[in-house]
Design a protein around this motif. Structure first.
Motif, PDB file in Angstrom:
ATOM      1  N   ALA A   1       0.785  -2.027  -0.149  1.00 28.57           N
ATOM      2  CA  ALA A   1       0.072  -0.088  -0.501  1.00 28.57           C
ATOM      3  C   ALA A   1       0.546   1.144  -0.003  1.00 28.57           C
ATOM      4  N   GLY A   2       1.878   1.309   0.426  1.00 26.62           N
ATOM      5  CA  GLY A   2       3.095   2.737   0.211  1.00 26.62           C
ATOM      6  C   GLY A   2       2.647   3.171   1.467  1.00 26.62           C
ATOM      7  N   VAL A   3       2.710   2.732   3.101  1.00 26.94           N
ATOM      8  CA  VAL A   3       2.273   3.148   4.123  1.00 26.94           C
ATOM      9  C   VAL A   3       3.239   2.923   5.215  1.00 26.94           C
ATOM     10  N   LEU A   4       3.955   1.650   4.838  1.00 30.09           N
ATOM     11  CA  LEU A   4       5.685   1.139   5.075  1.00 30.09           C
ATOM     12  C   LEU A   4       6.211   1.541   4.286  1.00 30.09           C
ATOM     13  N   GLN A   5       7.855   1.872   4.941  1.00 32.47           N
ATOM     14  CA  GLN A   5       8.943   1.332   3.646  1.00 32.47           C
ATOM     15  C   GLN A   5       9.581   0.408   4.347  1.00 32.47           C
ATOM     16  N   GLN A   6      10.107  -0.697   2.696  1.00 27.13           N
ATOM     17  CA  GLN A   6      10.522  -1.585   3.050  1.00 27.13           C
ATOM     18  C   GLN A   6      12.545  -0.780   3.747  1.00 27.13           C
ATOM     19  N   ASP A   7      13.243  -2.183   4.381  1.00 29.92           N
ATOM     20  CA  ASP A   7      14.202  -1.720   4.472  1.00 29.92           C
ATOM     21  C   ASP A   7      15.065  -1.762   3.449  1.00 29.92           C
ATOM     22  N   SER A   8      15.255  -2.322   2.942  1.00 28.07           N
ATOM     23  CA  SER A   8      15.521  -2.879   1.387  1.00 28.07           C
ATOM     24  C   SER A   8      14.871  -3.845   0.141  1.00 28.07           C
ATOM     25  N   GLY A   9      15.191  -3.764  -0.972  1.00 30.33           N
ATOM     26  CA  GLY A   9      14.870  -4.151  -2.107  1.00 30.33           C
ATOM     27  C   GLY A   9      13.414  -2.678  -2.959  1.00 30.33           C
ATOM     28  N   GLU A  10      13.041  -3.383  -3.507  1.00 32.51           N
ATOM     29  CA  GLU A  10      12.426  -2.734  -4.427  1.00 32.51           C
ATOM     30  C   GLU A  10      11.049  -2.602  -4.588  1.00 32.51           C
ATOM     31  N   ARG A  11      10.046  -1.694  -4.728  1.00 37.76           N
ATOM     32  CA  ARG A  11       8.260  -1.587  -4.672  1.00 37.76           C
ATOM     33  C   ARG A  11       8.371  -0.638  -5.868  1.00 37.76           C
ATOM     34  N   ILE A  12       7.810  -1.171  -6.858  1.00 38.28           N
ATOM     35  CA  ILE A  12       7.429  -1.102  -8.262  1.00 38.28           C
ATOM     36  C   ILE A  12       5.558  -0.901  -8.633  1.00 38.28           C
ATOM     37  N   VAL A  13       5.522   0.393  -8.522  1.00 38.29           N
ATOM     38  CA  VAL A  13       3.652   0.864  -9.046  1.00 38.29           C
ATOM     39  C   VAL A  13       3.622   1.167 -10.425  1.00 38.29           C
ATOM     40  N   GLY A  14       2.507  -0.106 -10.843  1.00 38.95           N
ATOM     41  CA  GLY A  14       2.777  -0.338 -12.053  1.00 38.95           C
ATOM     42  C   GLY A  14       1.764   1.394 -12.685  1.00 38.95           C
ATOM     43  N   HIS A  15       2.113   1.226 -14.018  1.00 43.18           N
ATOM     44  CA  HIS A  15       1.104   2.195 -14.422  1.00 43.18           C
ATOM     45  C   HIS A  15      -0.452   2.660 -14.864  1.00 43.18           C
ATOM     46  N   ASN A  16      -0.544   3.467 -13.736  1.00 44.21           N
ATOM     47  CA  ASN A  16      -2.033   3.938 -13.881  1.00 44.21           C
ATOM     48  C   ASN A  16      -2.795   2.695 -12.577  1.00 44.21           C
ATOM     49  N   THR A  17      -1.349   3.261 -11.560  1.00 44.66           N
ATOM     50  CA  THR A  17      -2.171   2.154 -10.183  1.00 44.66           C
ATOM     51  C   THR A  17      -2.483   3.495  -9.522  1.00 44.66           C
ATOM     52  N   PHE A  18      -4.006   2.867  -8.861  1.00 42.43           N
ATOM     53  CA  PHE A  18      -4.568   3.716  -7.703  1.00 42.43           C
ATOM     54  C   PHE A  18      -4.676   2.711  -7.170  1.00 42.43           C
ATOM     55  N   ILE A  19      -4.026   3.197  -5.902  1.00 48.61           N
ATOM     56  CA  ILE A  19      -4.002   2.058  -4.259  1.00 48.61           C
ATOM     57  C   ILE A  19      -5.346   2.742  -3.300  1.00 48.61           C
ATOM     58  N   SER A  20      -5.578   1.956  -2.743  1.00 51.93           N
ATOM     59  CA  SER A  20      -6.675   2.320  -1.898  1.00 51.93           C
ATOM     60  C   SER A  20      -6.593   1.393  -0.523  1.00 51.93           C
ATOM     61  N   TYR A  21      -6.478   1.720   0.706  1.00 55.34           N
ATOM     62  CA  TYR A  21      -5.675   1.158   1.229  1.00 55.34           C
ATOM     63  C   TYR A  21      -6.671   1.302   3.118  1.00 55.34           C
ATOM     64  N   TYR A  22      -7.015  -0.241   3.817  1.00 53.54           N
ATOM     65  CA  TYR A  22      -8.229  -0.255   4.115  1.00 53.54           C
ATOM     66  C   TYR A  22      -6.940  -1.140   5.746  1.00 53.54           C
ATOM     67  N   ALA A  23      -7.405  -0.524   7.002  1.00 52.09           N
ATOM     68  CA  ALA A  23      -6.658  -1.492   7.884  1.00 52.09           C
ATOM     69  C   ALA A  23      -7.209  -1.142   9.660  1.00 52.09           C
ATOM     70  N   GLN A  24      -6.980  -1.300  10.082  1.00 55.17           N
ATOM     71  CA  GLN A  24      -7.890  -1.145  11.512  1.00 55.17           C
ATOM     72  C   GLN A  24      -7.444   0.625  12.024  1.00 55.17           C
ATOM     73  N   ASP A  25      -5.987   0.829  11.991  1.00 59.93           N
ATOM     74  CA  ASP A  25      -5.794   1.449  12.767  1.00 59.93           C
ATOM     75  C   ASP A  25      -6.065   2.989  11.861  1.00 59.93           C
ATOM     76  N   VAL A  26      -6.254   2.342  10.063  1.00 56.69           N
ATOM     77  CA  VAL A  26      -6.689   3.663   8.773  1.00 56.69           C
ATOM     78  C   VAL A  26      -8.100   4.615  10.348  1.00 56.69           C
ATOM     79  N   ALA A  27      -8.701   3.222  10.866  1.00 59.96           N
ATOM     80  CA  ALA A  27     -10.422   4.416  11.185  1.00 59.96           C
ATOM     81  C   ALA A  27      -9.605   5.748  12.588  1.00 59.96           C
ATOM     82  N   ASP A  28      -8.424   5.314  12.901  1.00 61.96           N
ATOM     83  CA  ASP A  28      -7.306   6.361  13.936  1.00 61.96           C
ATOM     84  C   ASP A  28      -7.829   7.830  13.104  1.00 61.96           C
TER      85      ASP A  28
END
Length: 655
Positions: A372-399
């Motif tokens: 979701a991009g709300v937590l940064q990895q220590d190493s490695g690569e996160r590749i977001v594809g073309h025209n990707t729009f992300i929505s994220y729900y978790a219990q702490d999102v409510a806060d």
């Protein structure tokens, strides 16, 4: 064991239930159901004696022991996990203390023969009771239950106050299972369990000999551990013998009849009101008008069932993403000294609907947050594809909701196509009705905030949605609405969940996440559970069950990408050729079954109508056809099961 006699309970001046009677007998396995706010949790507290009923009595068998698990707000402190769990063996502990006292007394000098005989007799009684309670295997039982609920041996010496809220609930559940209770009352016991510990709990409760009453929105769990249903409906108790699915079929038929009665009554009311309005001022009709007014005043109104008010929710049509919305390469993540994810590779393709499952602590939520991009990895690569729009729900999102806004304002404007009326209907589906929508977010409970956050997700135009335990605070109707919306969603989806019944129609892949690595299962949740059962039955060591990322990379180095694609294409072609005829046969059978089920339902509706019985010959022919349909359905289902099993066996050869 327990008798409820003319029990009533009020809340805010309204009766939740009134003058109800019910008996819980030894060995009963009961599912307690009803809409939110009907008093299910309150009933459990009445049975335990935690709260008193407004009127009536609760008779409990003498010396009965009751284990009660509330929904939340359980904490433990000042002991290690093992000490806290072992404290549940109170009967054994007391007897062991008594044993030490008697042995100490026996060691004294100058005892008379009668005193010594009396002490020996008491000690014998204590030993016999300890044997009956299984005291000599009690410690092993404690450890087995703790491990079954997901605790590891290294956790045993941890102070209980260092465990999170979800694990605190597991400690409470462990203590209840360790205690030798005559009846278990469990209020949403599956909310904080992962899929492994949930399956273990199901197995435990299936072999449990005492009585069980459970409140749960997890259909799969309830179906497996209960065989009776107690429903709180319109302030009364209704009992049904059979599993939860059978109860739902009965409820569907009853609701259909109730809706029909409601519509007839409303029609009659309108006709009566029109008569009153028309002749109100005519002296010649005064007596008739007054008679009809009294009829309306005395009329007991038919109430609509909750299911009648469900609405059909659909996600807004999202823009199409690229073929690969997101890709992770060599992801590593630690929390301090604790390594959670190591060298993880994962590719999510367009329209993948993936369930993340596995034991708690293995990294499901961490991986979801990195995607979701709300937590940064220590190493490695996160590749977001073309025209990707992300929505994220978790219990702490409510806060992260604005506490100053009311509920309606919190969802207003997210989707400009939705009117205020449509937004209120959506909120109503998630249990915010009437003036509730004007409550400030700041005064809501954690569960209510979670439902608001989930409504916001349903209004976004994302094409990659990530949901972390979305069903924990939903009732069955709300869960069904969300489930249907996710089935119809034409984007990509990641769900962290242990709710098998919720996942079943939605997902097309399962990612099993364990400390030993990841394994993707290309199929639905039933396929995953089948394959996991196979692994458990043959007792393959964990290190052999999964390929690590480095092992996969080594394999990929040995086979060129071009060669790999060729082999994959060959495999797909072979699978298609081997299954195409069988798939067509199954589809044909499913269409025939669907048509017969529709006919069966139509006949049932006729037979439920009292006016239908005026024509004896018609009734006779209809009953005859009903039996024919039942027989045809049974034969087709046997064929369908046989063909489906044959298809699964073929598919398994390619996995």
């Amino acid at each position: 064991m327990i008798d409820l006699i003319n029990v009533s309970l009020q809340f805010n001046g309204k009766y939740l239930f009134k003058d109800v009677n019910y008996r819980i007998s030894s060995g009963d396995k009961i599912s307690l159901v009803g809409a939110n706010g009907t008093g299910k949790s309150s009933l459990l507290k009445i049975i335990t004696g935690e709260i008193e009923p407004e009127s009536g009595t609760v008779q409990r068998q003498k010396n009965i022991s009751i284990g009660y698990l509330p929904q939340e707000n359980v904490t433990h402190a000042n002991k290690t996990l093992l000490e806290e769990a072992t404290s549940a063996l109170s009967n054994i502990i007391k007897l062991q203390e008594k044993e030490k006292e008697l042995q100490s007394e026996l060691s004294k000098e100058n005892l008379t023969e009668q005193e010594r005989d009396d002490l020996i007799h008491q000690l014998g009684e204590v030993h016999l009771r300890l044997v009956e309670l299984g005291s000599y295997s009690a410690n092993a039982k404690v450890e087995k239950i703790l491990k079954g609920l997901g605790f590891e041996e290294e956790d045993f010496d941890r102070p209980t106050q260092t465990f999170s809220g979800g694990w605190q609930m597991r400690i409470a559940l462990a203590k209840i299972l360790i205690s030798q209770n005559d009846i278990l009352l469990l209020d949403e016991p599956t909310n904080h369990l992962d899929i492994d510990s949930l399956n273990w709990l199901i197995s435990f409760l299936k072999s449990y000999r005492g009585a069980l009453m459970v409140v749960s929105h997890d259909k799969n769990f309830v179906n497996q551990v209960t065989d009776k249903t107690l429903e709180i409906y319109l302030g009364k108790f209704y009992t049904f013998k059979g599993d939860y699915d059978s109860y739902l079929k009965y409820k569907e038929e009853r609701d259909a009849q109730t809706i029909h009665q409601y519509e007839l009554q409303q029609k009659k009311i309108k006709e009566t009101e029109r008569f009153i309005e028309r002749f109100r001022y005519k002296a010649t009709k005064a007596r008739q008008v007054q008679s009809r007014i009294k009829q309306l005043e005395k009329l007991e109104l038919v109430e609509l069932p909750d299911s009648k008010n469900e609405i059909d929710i659909r996600f807004p049509t999202p823009p199409q993403s690229g073929r690969i919305p997101i890709q992770l390469i060599g992801i590593r993540k630690s929390y301090g000294d604790k390594l959670v994810l190591n060298n993880i590779d994962l590719t999510i393709e367009r329209r993948d609907k993936i369930a993340f499952v596995g034991p708690n602590g293995a990294g499901k939520t961490t991986l979801a947050k990195i995607i979701a991009g709300v937590l940064q990895q220590d190493s490695g690569e996160r590749i977001v594809g073309h025209n990707t729009f992300i929505s994220y729900y978790a219990q702490d999102v409510a806060d992260n909701l604005n506490p100053e806004l009311d509920i309606l304002d919190s969802v207003y404007g997210i989707n400009e196509e939705k009117t205020v009326g449509e937004l209120r209907s959506l909120l109503g589906s998630f249990l915010f009705t009437g003036d509730d929508v004007f409550k400030k977010v700041g005064v809501l409970s954690g569960g209510e905030k979670s439902r608001v956050a989930l409504c916001k997700i349903l209004l976004t135009k994302a094409n990659l949605i990530i949901l972390d335990e979305p069903t924990n605070h939903l009732d069955i109707n709300s869960k069904r609405i969300l489930q249907k919306a996710l089935v119809d969603f034409n984007g990509s989806l990641v769900i962290v969940s242990h709710d098998v019944d919720f996942l079943r129609p939605i997902i097309n892949k399962v990612l099993d996440i364990r400390k030993s690595g990841l394994k993707m299962y290309p199929g639905d949740i039933n396929y995953y559970l089948y394959k996991r059962k196979e692994l458990v039955e043959v007792s393959i060591p964990e290190s052999d069950k999964y390929e690590t990322s480095s092992q996969r990379n080594q394999t990929n180095d040995n086979i060129s990408r071009k060669e790999q694609k060729r082999l994959e294409a060959e495999l797909r072609q072979k699978k298609y050729q081997a299954t195409k005829d069988l798939t067509k046969e199954i589809e044909k059978l499913e269409k025939q079954i669907s048509l017969l089920e529709d006919e069966q339902k139509a006949i049932q509706d006729k037979l439920a109508d009292p006016s239908f019985y005026s024509d004896a010959e018609k009734v006779k022919n209809t009953n005859k056809r009903f039996k024919e349909v039942e027989k045809e359905l049974e034969e087709l289902m046997i064929q369908w099961e046989s063909k489906t099993e044959e298809l699964n066996n073929i598919l398994n050869q390619f996995n």
